[in-house]
Design a protein around this motif. Structure first.
Motif, PDB file in Angstrom:
ATOM      1  N   ILE B 252       0.761  -0.139  -2.609  1.00  0.00           N
ATOM      2  CA  ILE B 252       0.598   0.896  -3.634  1.00  0.00           C
ATOM      3  C   ILE B 252       0.076   2.188  -3.001  1.00  0.00           C
ATOM      4  O   ILE B 252       0.582   3.283  -3.254  1.00  0.00           O
ATOM      5  CB  ILE B 252      -0.367   0.416  -4.746  1.00  0.00           C
ATOM      6  CG1 ILE B 252       0.254  -0.749  -5.508  1.00  0.00           C
ATOM      7  CG2 ILE B 252      -0.719   1.561  -5.691  1.00  0.00           C
ATOM      8  CD1 ILE B 252      -0.691  -1.403  -6.495  1.00  0.00           C
ATOM      9  N   VAL B 253      -0.935   2.034  -2.135  1.00  0.00           N
ATOM     10  CA  VAL B 253      -1.546   3.223  -1.538  1.00  0.00           C
ATOM     11  C   VAL B 253      -0.569   3.930  -0.604  1.00  0.00           C
ATOM     12  O   VAL B 253      -0.505   5.164  -0.593  1.00  0.00           O
ATOM     13  CB  VAL B 253      -2.857   2.850  -0.816  1.00  0.00           C
ATOM     14  CG1 VAL B 253      -3.337   4.006   0.036  1.00  0.00           C
ATOM     15  CG2 VAL B 253      -3.908   2.470  -1.826  1.00  0.00           C
ATOM     16  N   VAL B 254       0.209   3.163   0.161  1.00  0.00           N
ATOM     17  CA  VAL B 254       1.181   3.799   1.059  1.00  0.00           C
ATOM     18  C   VAL B 254       2.184   4.606   0.235  1.00  0.00           C
ATOM     19  O   VAL B 254       2.468   5.768   0.540  1.00  0.00           O
ATOM     20  CB  VAL B 254       1.895   2.745   1.933  1.00  0.00           C
ATOM     21  CG1 VAL B 254       3.086   3.376   2.659  1.00  0.00           C
ATOM     22  CG2 VAL B 254       0.937   2.157   2.951  1.00  0.00           C
ATOM     23  N   ILE B 255       2.685   4.000  -0.879  1.00  0.00           N
ATOM     24  CA  ILE B 255       3.641   4.720  -1.737  1.00  0.00           C
ATOM     25  C   ILE B 255       2.997   5.993  -2.281  1.00  0.00           C
ATOM     26  O   ILE B 255       3.571   7.081  -2.222  1.00  0.00           O
ATOM     27  CB  ILE B 255       4.129   3.806  -2.883  1.00  0.00           C
ATOM     28  CG1 ILE B 255       4.981   2.667  -2.307  1.00  0.00           C
ATOM     29  CG2 ILE B 255       4.941   4.606  -3.903  1.00  0.00           C
ATOM     30  CD1 ILE B 255       5.314   1.574  -3.305  1.00  0.00           C
ATOM     31  N   LEU B 256       1.755   5.868  -2.782  1.00  0.00           N
ATOM     32  CA  LEU B 256       1.058   7.029  -3.343  1.00  0.00           C
ATOM     33  C   LEU B 256       0.876   8.114  -2.283  1.00  0.00           C
ATOM     34  O   LEU B 256       1.134   9.295  -2.533  1.00  0.00           O
ATOM     35  CB  LEU B 256      -0.306   6.588  -3.892  1.00  0.00           C
ATOM     36  CG  LEU B 256      -1.136   7.712  -4.496  1.00  0.00           C
ATOM     37  CD1 LEU B 256      -0.630   8.057  -5.881  1.00  0.00           C
ATOM     38  CD2 LEU B 256      -2.601   7.338  -4.543  1.00  0.00           C
ATOM     39  N   THR B 259       4.073   9.842  -1.589  1.00  0.00           N
ATOM     40  CA  THR B 259       4.468  10.684  -2.725  1.00  0.00           C
ATOM     41  C   THR B 259       3.672  11.987  -2.740  1.00  0.00           C
ATOM     42  O   THR B 259       4.255  13.066  -2.834  1.00  0.00           O
ATOM     43  CB  THR B 259       4.231   9.937  -4.057  1.00  0.00           C
ATOM     44  OG1 THR B 259       4.674   8.598  -3.905  1.00  0.00           O
ATOM     45  CG2 THR B 259       4.959  10.615  -5.197  1.00  0.00           C
ATOM     46  N   VAL B 260       2.341  11.894  -2.642  1.00  0.00           N
ATOM     47  CA  VAL B 260       1.548  13.122  -2.776  1.00  0.00           C
ATOM     48  C   VAL B 260       1.783  14.068  -1.622  1.00  0.00           C
ATOM     49  O   VAL B 260       1.596  15.279  -1.771  1.00  0.00           O
ATOM     50  CB  VAL B 260       0.024  12.865  -2.897  1.00  0.00           C
ATOM     51  CG1 VAL B 260      -0.292  12.160  -4.189  1.00  0.00           C
ATOM     52  CG2 VAL B 260      -0.521  12.142  -1.695  1.00  0.00           C
ATOM     53  N   SER B 261       2.210  13.551  -0.467  1.00  0.00           N
ATOM     54  CA  SER B 261       2.373  14.453   0.673  1.00  0.00           C
ATOM     55  C   SER B 261       3.540  15.424   0.454  1.00  0.00           C
ATOM     56  O   SER B 261       3.705  16.377   1.197  1.00  0.00           O
ATOM     57  CB  SER B 261       2.551  13.668   1.970  1.00  0.00           C
ATOM     58  OG  SER B 261       3.717  12.897   1.895  1.00  0.00           O
ATOM     59  N   PHE B 262       4.358  15.181  -0.615  1.00  0.00           N
ATOM     60  CA  PHE B 262       5.425  16.129  -0.929  1.00  0.00           C
ATOM     61  C   PHE B 262       4.908  17.308  -1.749  1.00  0.00           C
ATOM     62  O   PHE B 262       5.583  18.312  -1.890  1.00  0.00           O
ATOM     63  CB  PHE B 262       6.556  15.440  -1.697  1.00  0.00           C
ATOM     64  CG  PHE B 262       7.360  14.513  -0.818  1.00  0.00           C
ATOM     65  CD1 PHE B 262       8.124  15.026   0.223  1.00  0.00           C
ATOM     66  CD2 PHE B 262       7.328  13.146  -1.021  1.00  0.00           C
ATOM     67  CE1 PHE B 262       8.855  14.186   1.036  1.00  0.00           C
ATOM     68  CE2 PHE B 262       8.052  12.297  -0.196  1.00  0.00           C
ATOM     69  CZ  PHE B 262       8.820  12.813   0.835  1.00  0.00           C
TER      70      PHE B 262
END
Lengths: 181, 263
Positions: B252-256, B259-262
């Protein structure tokens, strides 16, 4: 590693954290605390590697216990205390005398100041978004005098305390009977 | 004085966040902090703030307790804000008086940087609020253990941390006792200039060190009589074990983070 060395370093690191919590004197955005004193004593007793290890332990404890400055504060603290006590331990162990101790403490304080200048210039723009030019404005009024005063003050207290502890440490055979400071 | 000091931040609860493996939690926190520095808009912060609230809810701790962790960095935050507001220039002039002026770019950058620092501290205090100090030192030992090859004594370091944690409350009480005893003899710790205050530390430090060395000696003796012989092959009462939910949390954290780095 000798068990007594482990326990001695551990309790001194605990004292360092306690001193950091109990005694804080605010100086602009920096805080004076005497937490380096126990680490310097570790440096005198066990040398530079132990001092750097103890600085790491202290910074870790500081981060999880007090949240003081967060991970960035803990890292800066590790850098400052590690350089200061590491050098003090290195020079004292090379030359076990008053001169060796004085040399180590003075070079350590100077090196800590220089490292903190470099670290603030490099890292403040990243962590706080403060432009390098602004950090420059704080070098002479705050960062340099603060670190020098902190280093030399803690050095002076350490020498006085270590002198008073010498007889006790000799009785515990933690320092050999010839060594004096 | 002693009662004002809250030592340690850990709040024991029966929650999924508390049950996560300490190593995973340290890795997750590091990942989130790295991701935080890739964000350059408030939208990314919004994601993270929402995520923080989900964790607080799952961890069954009160928001007030989490916010209290922000208190020690208040001065730093204010200082950063003021520097940006008054010294960062650009955009419209919002307010000016003689040579002082506040411009919109300054306010924007100030609020942005302060939000980042606050979220950073929130992440790390969530780690320390939901993970006991002992689990954290165990976790650090595992994370440092690859460094054993280059001579870093990871097990000894974590043993020292554990002992230090154990002795902080004891020695704090001791320090308080010594301070009171010396004050009864006329010592003054609270007033005077920096040099005088520093000098007044000596009657506190010497007995405190001696007492600590004695305790260390007793402890070393007790450890050796129980056959402590360093980190190699040491067994534990509580082993750290990965469970399936540790990997789900990491995923979950890797996906988050990606995502936020975009934003």
């Amino acid at each position: 590693m000798d068990t007594r060395k482990i326990t001695n370093i551990a309790v001194l690191a605990a004292i360092a954290l306690i001193l950091m919590i109990l005694i804080q004197i605010q100086f602009a955005f920096l805080t004076y605390e005497p937490g380096d004193i126990p680490i310097l004593i570790i440096a005198f007793l066990y040398g530079p590697a132990a001092a750097i290890g103890a600085s790491f332990i202290l910074s870790f404890l500081m981060a999880i216990f007090t949240g003081l400055g967060g991970p960035f504060g803990a890292f800066m603290h590790f850098l400052a205390t590690g350089v200061f006590t590491g050098l003090a331990g290195y020079f004292y162990h090379k030359n076990h005398s008053k001169i060796g101790a004085a040399k180590g403490l003075i070079i350590g304080s100077l090196a800590m100041t220089i490292i903190m200048v470099i670290a603030n210039l490099l890292l403040d723009p990243i962590f706080y978004g403060i432009p390098r030019a602004q950090v420059m404005n704080f070098l002479f009024p705050v960062i340099i005098p603060f670190n020098l005063t902190k280093g030399l003050l803690n050095s002076a207290i350490t020498v006085l305390v270590y002198k008073k502890l010498a007889n006790f440490l000799r009785a515990k055979s933690l320092i050999s009977s010839q060594k004096t400071i | 004085m002693l009662k004002d000091i809250t030592i340690g931040q850990y709040l024991a609860r029966d929650s999924i966040i508390h049950a996560l493996d300490a190593r995973i939690k340290i890795i997750i926190t590091t990942l989130l902090i790295i991701a935080l520095f890739t964000i350059d808009s408030f939208v990314g912060f919004g994601f993270f703030l929402a995520f923080i609230f989900v964790i607080i809810f799952l961890a069954k701790i009160s928001v007030a307790k989490v916010l209290r962790g922000l208190k020690p960095i208040l001065i730093l935050v204010l200082f950063t804000l003021l520097i940006h507001v008054f010294l960062t220039k650009g955009g419209q002039v919002l307010w000016s008086w003689k040579f002082i002026s506040i411009e919109s770019a300054g306010v924007y950058t100030g609020v942005f940087m302060v939000s980042r620092i606050l979220i950073l501290i929130l992440f790390t205090s969530l780690l320390t609020l939901t993970t006991s100090p002992l689990q954290l030192t165990d976790g650090i030992e595992y994370i440092l253990s690859p460094l054993k090859k280059v001579g870093v004594p990871a097990s000894e370091l974590s043993m020292m941390m554990t002992i230090a944690l154990r002795f902080i409350p004891t020695l704090l009480e001791e320090a308080d006792k010594i301070m009171k005893a010396q004050q009864a003899r006329g010592a003054d710790f609270e007033s005077g200039n920096l040099i005088q205050r520093a000098k007044s530390l000596i009657p506190l430090l010497v007995p405190l060190f001696i007492s600590a060395f004695r305790r260390a000696d007793d402890l070393a003796l007790a450890m050796e009589s129980r056959c402590y012989r360093g980190g190699e092959g040491r067994t534990r009462l509580h082993e750290l074990k990965y469970e399936y939910y540790d990997f789900i949390a990491l995923l979950i954290v890797v996906i988050l983070a990606v995502t936020v780095s975009f934003f």
